[in-house]
Design an enzyme around this catalytic site. Structure first.
Site, mmCIF file in Angstrom:
data_model
loop_
_atom_site.group_PDB
_atom_site.id
_atom_site.type_symbol
_atom_site.label_atom_id
_atom_site.label_comp_id
_atom_site.label_asym_id
_atom_site.label_seq_id
_atom_site.Cartn_x
_atom_site.Cartn_y
_atom_site.Cartn_z
ATOM 1 N N SER A 16 0.710 -1.261 -0.014
ATOM 2 C CA SER A 16 0.204 -0.124 -0.004
ATOM 3 C C SER A 16 0.261 1.096 0.122
ATOM 4 O O SER A 16 -0.219 2.472 -0.287
ATOM 5 C CB SER A 16 -0.872 -0.123 0.914
ATOM 6 O OG SER A 16 -0.065 0.397 2.665
ATOM 7 N N TYR A 157 16.876 -6.336 12.423
ATOM 8 C CA TYR A 157 16.765 -5.916 10.883
ATOM 9 C C TYR A 157 17.070 -6.964 9.956
ATOM 10 O O TYR A 157 17.198 -6.976 9.875
ATOM 11 C CB TYR A 157 16.860 -4.805 11.353
ATOM 12 C CG TYR A 157 15.529 -3.933 9.781
ATOM 13 C CD1 TYR A 157 14.997 -4.342 9.221
ATOM 14 C CD2 TYR A 157 16.613 -3.738 9.236
ATOM 15 C CE1 TYR A 157 14.504 -4.186 7.578
ATOM 16 C CE2 TYR A 157 16.931 -3.308 7.828
ATOM 17 C CZ TYR A 157 14.842 -3.221 7.132
ATOM 18 O OH TYR A 157 14.931 -2.977 5.949
#
Length: 249
Positions: A16, A157
């Site tokens: 999105s 991460y």
């Protein structure tokens, strides 16, 4: 024309905004029907779908939590029921919680792992049998330059993005005989919402570390994804395509 995806159905997780949005638009522009996954920001997802349709493309929205194995399976079964196939899976959904190792909390590890690596496993598992039956498929995992080079302040991460590369290579070996290629794209520092919060000093340091002397754009990452999704990349599997301006070679 090169890099066309007519009659192909693609699913882009985290589609999105940012890199995901650029990938959605690029695949749709090349003729694919694109399912746009999002978790909570319906407005952004609708805006992305509207852009696709305004440019003559087609797609649909798929709201589900990529870290939930049951939700992944159910949503992708619905997509297959609707369209009959999933040809291209782009595992793009991801989060970055920056923290030095000494300050990392258990929930930060679990949430990062769930979103960045568990999601890729569950989505790949949900599409793989259909791809095997069709003897054609493309799985593209969006990793990161820090998954290869490491980066201080991003141990969790970096680990999750390195794990994506390991997953990529293993799935490439498992399913090559079925006409399925599995590759990773490893962006460097790209101009997105995720990097917009960096200080001017931090951005200047990044540019200095990048031989091309600038940050990248989401569209440049999307172009790499399109190539790997296309028929022209049919003899490429198990690879990491670096889109990092030369930051890591």
């Amino acid at each position: 024309m090169l890099f066309r995806l007519e009659n192909k159905v693609a699913l882009v997780t985290g589609g999105s905004r940012g890199i995901g949005q650029a990938i959605v638009e690029r695949l749709a522009d090349s003729g694919a029907f694109v399912a746009i996954n999002y978790r909570s920001n319906q407005q952004a997802a609708l805006q992305t779908l509207q852009k696709v349709q305004e440019c003559g493309g087609d797609g649909t929205l798929l709201q589900f939590d990529v870290g939930d194995s049951e939700a992944c399976g159910e949503a992708i079964r619905d997509l297959v029921s609707q369209k009959g196939r999933v040809d291209v899976l782009v595992n793009n959904a991801g989060i970055a919680i920056d923290q030095l190792l000494a300050r990392v909390k258990p929930d930060q590890v679990s949430e990062t792992w769930r979103t960045n690596i568990d999601s890729a496993i569950w989505c790949a598992k949900a599409v793989i049998r259909k791809m095997m039956k069709n003897r054609w498929g493309r799985i593209i995992n969006v990793s990161s330059v820090v998954g290869e080079a490491g980066n201080a302040g991003q141990p969790v991460y970096s680990a999750s993005k390195a794990a994506l590369i390991g997953l990529t290579k293993t799935l490439a070996r498992e399913y090559a005989s079925r006409g399925i290629t599995v590759n990773a794209v490893a962006p460097g520092y790209i101009a997105t919402d995720m990097t917009a919060g960096l200080t001017d000093t931090a951005q200047e340091m990044i540019v200095k570390q990048t031989p091309l002397g600038r940050v990248g754009t989401p569209q440049e990452v999307a172009n790499a994804v399109l190539f790997l999704a296309s028929e022209e990349a049919s003899y490429i599997t198990g690879q990491v395509l670096r889109v990092n301006g030369g930051m890591y070679m």
